[in-house]
Design an enzyme around this catalytic site. Structure first.
Site, short mmCIF file in Angstrom:
data_model
loop_
_atom_site.label_atom_id
_atom_site.label_comp_id
_atom_site.label_asym_id
_atom_site.label_seq_id
_atom_site.Cartn_x
_atom_site.Cartn_y
_atom_site.Cartn_z
N THR A 70 44.46 -1.66 3.35
CA THR A 70 44.10 -2.78 4.21
C THR A 70 43.12 -3.77 3.60
O THR A 70 42.99 -4.88 4.10
CB THR A 70 43.51 -2.25 5.53
N GLU A 71 42.38 -3.38 2.56
CA GLU A 71 41.42 -4.29 1.93
C GLU A 71 41.43 -4.11 0.42
O GLU A 71 41.43 -2.97 -0.08
CB GLU A 71 40.00 -4.06 2.45
N VAL A 83 39.69 -1.00 -1.59
CA VAL A 83 38.37 -0.64 -1.08
C VAL A 83 38.43 -0.10 0.35
O VAL A 83 37.45 0.44 0.85
CB VAL A 83 37.39 -1.83 -1.13
N SER A 84 39.58 -0.23 1.02
CA SER A 84 39.70 0.34 2.36
C SER A 84 41.17 0.52 2.70
O SER A 84 42.03 -0.23 2.21
CB SER A 84 39.04 -0.56 3.41
N SER A 85 41.45 1.52 3.52
CA SER A 85 42.82 1.77 3.95
C SER A 85 42.80 2.42 5.32
O SER A 85 41.77 2.93 5.77
CB SER A 85 43.55 2.67 2.94
#
Length: 371
Positions: A70-71, A83-85
């Site tokens: 997601t990021e 860096v994000s999921s």
């Protein structure tokens, strides 16, 4: 019933068929698409493609039982990295079930991410019992807005997860949706006696698994979960993690041969056990047709990715510690023990920071001290 509710019910059916049932109501009630307005997929050439709510198939993809990146962030070297999921829902639910949550429990989540897991917790326990932290300030702010839009108000903060959240302690449960090389002492101090800590313990890449630890008066102790899982490593700063590429001189070495596959995920348990003999975190990467391992003390090993006609791969090693020799020794020990799976392994963490991995029981006499 709306389109997203139909998809959420299908997701719940899929997760339930995989053996997770206690969180069905939360899966059906919390709209995952609110927390995943876009996601990214990496192509074979390394490039990333973006799918948003404006694209056909976006919502259907969001309600599949799969993780979604997601990021992304860009490193100083120009690489785009994750860096994000949003964690695979089935894994998320298995972790929540492993926590053995009950009404009134206060839970600290390490790794807010999109906010979806905090939403599941708040739906089940009530917002006043849920606390969540993340190093990413923008992530936390976005998660808070999404949660607020659904009428949920868990307590969130942008801070380093390894510190826990002492202002709101004690907690009955702590759950980490990121991996750590060791269990922070702060968590043991902030979870109530008899409480649980669930964390993805990985001293090196792929070297470890989820472990559920119970807080005793003088230690944290528990077993690894039966099924392997992996999370992104915890970040120390709100920035793209550094891209680490092993830098070694392959011309200075000793040579040998091996029949073992060099990829860590091909032998997860032995690779984890080998960490007890290695000098700290092992970095893994590729150099042409070789898998390359290195540590901060200058130790390194390279192993051919493809075997020759006899089934052997060339091994080159250098530095103070022979990394590949340590892995082969761990593999032999694992074979001699009957190739135990994760559910036969446990962990004891003591106040002095010692991480002792044991087989079958703490007093079995078979164990490894992680470095």
């Amino acid at each position: 019933m709306t389109a997203w509710q139909q998809l959420a019910r299908r997701l719940a059916d899929e997760v339930e068929a995989d053996g997770a049932t206690a969180w069905r109501d939360a899966l059906e009630s919390v709209p995952r698409h609110v927390f995943v307005p876009r996601f990214y997929v990496q192509q074979a050439d390394g490039a990333w493609t973006e799918t948003t709510s404006r694209d056909d198939g976006w919502m259907t993809a969001v309600y599949r039982d799969r993780p979604l990146v997601t990021e992304l962030a860009t490193t100083p070297e120009g690489h785009r990295v994750t860096v994000s999921s949003s964690t695979k829902p089935g894994l998320m639910v298995r972790m929540l079930e492993a926590l053995d949550l009950h009404a009134g429990h206060r839970v600290l989540e390490i790794g807010t991410g999109t906010g979806y897991n905090a939403a599941l917790l708040a739906h089940r326990l009530g917002s006043e019992h849920v606390f969540s932290v993340d190093i990413g300030a923008l992530l936390v702010n976005a998660a808070r807005a999404r949660l607020t839009g659904l009428g949920l108000a868990p307590t969130l903060a942008a801070t380093h997860g390894a510190d826990g959240w002492p202002q709101h302690a004690p907690f009955d449960r702590i759950i980490a949706t990121c991996s750590l090389p060791q269990v922070p002492r702060a968590w043991a101090e902030q979870v109530s006696e008899g409480g649980r800590v669930l964390v993805d313990l990985k001293p090196s890449v792929h070297a470890g698994n989820l472990v559920s630890l119970t807080r005793h008066a003088d230690r944290l102790e528990g077993r690894f979960l039966p099924r392997w899982a992996g999370f992104m490593a915890i970040r120390d700063e709100d920035s793209a993690p550094e891209t680490l590429v092993p830098a070694v001189d392959l011309d200075e070495e000793t040579r040998s041969a091996t029949r073992l596959d060099p990829l860590p995920w091909s032998s997860l348990v032995p690779w984890f056990l080998a960490q007890a003999a290695l000098p700290g975190k092992v970095t893994f990467g590729y150099r042409g047709d070789k898998a390359v391992f290195s540590t901060n003390d200058g130790s390194w090993a390279s192993v051919g990715l493809k075997p020759d006609d006899t089934g052997e791969r060339e091994v080159r090693q250098g530095g103070p510690v022979r990394i590949w020799d340590a892995f082969e020794a761990a593999q032999r020990t694992w074979d001699e023990l009957g190739r135990p799976n994760w559910d036969r392994l446990g962990l004891t963490v003591t106040p002095d920071g010692r991480h002792r991995v044991w087989l079958d029981a703490p007093a079995s006499g078979i164990g490894w001290d992680l470095r």
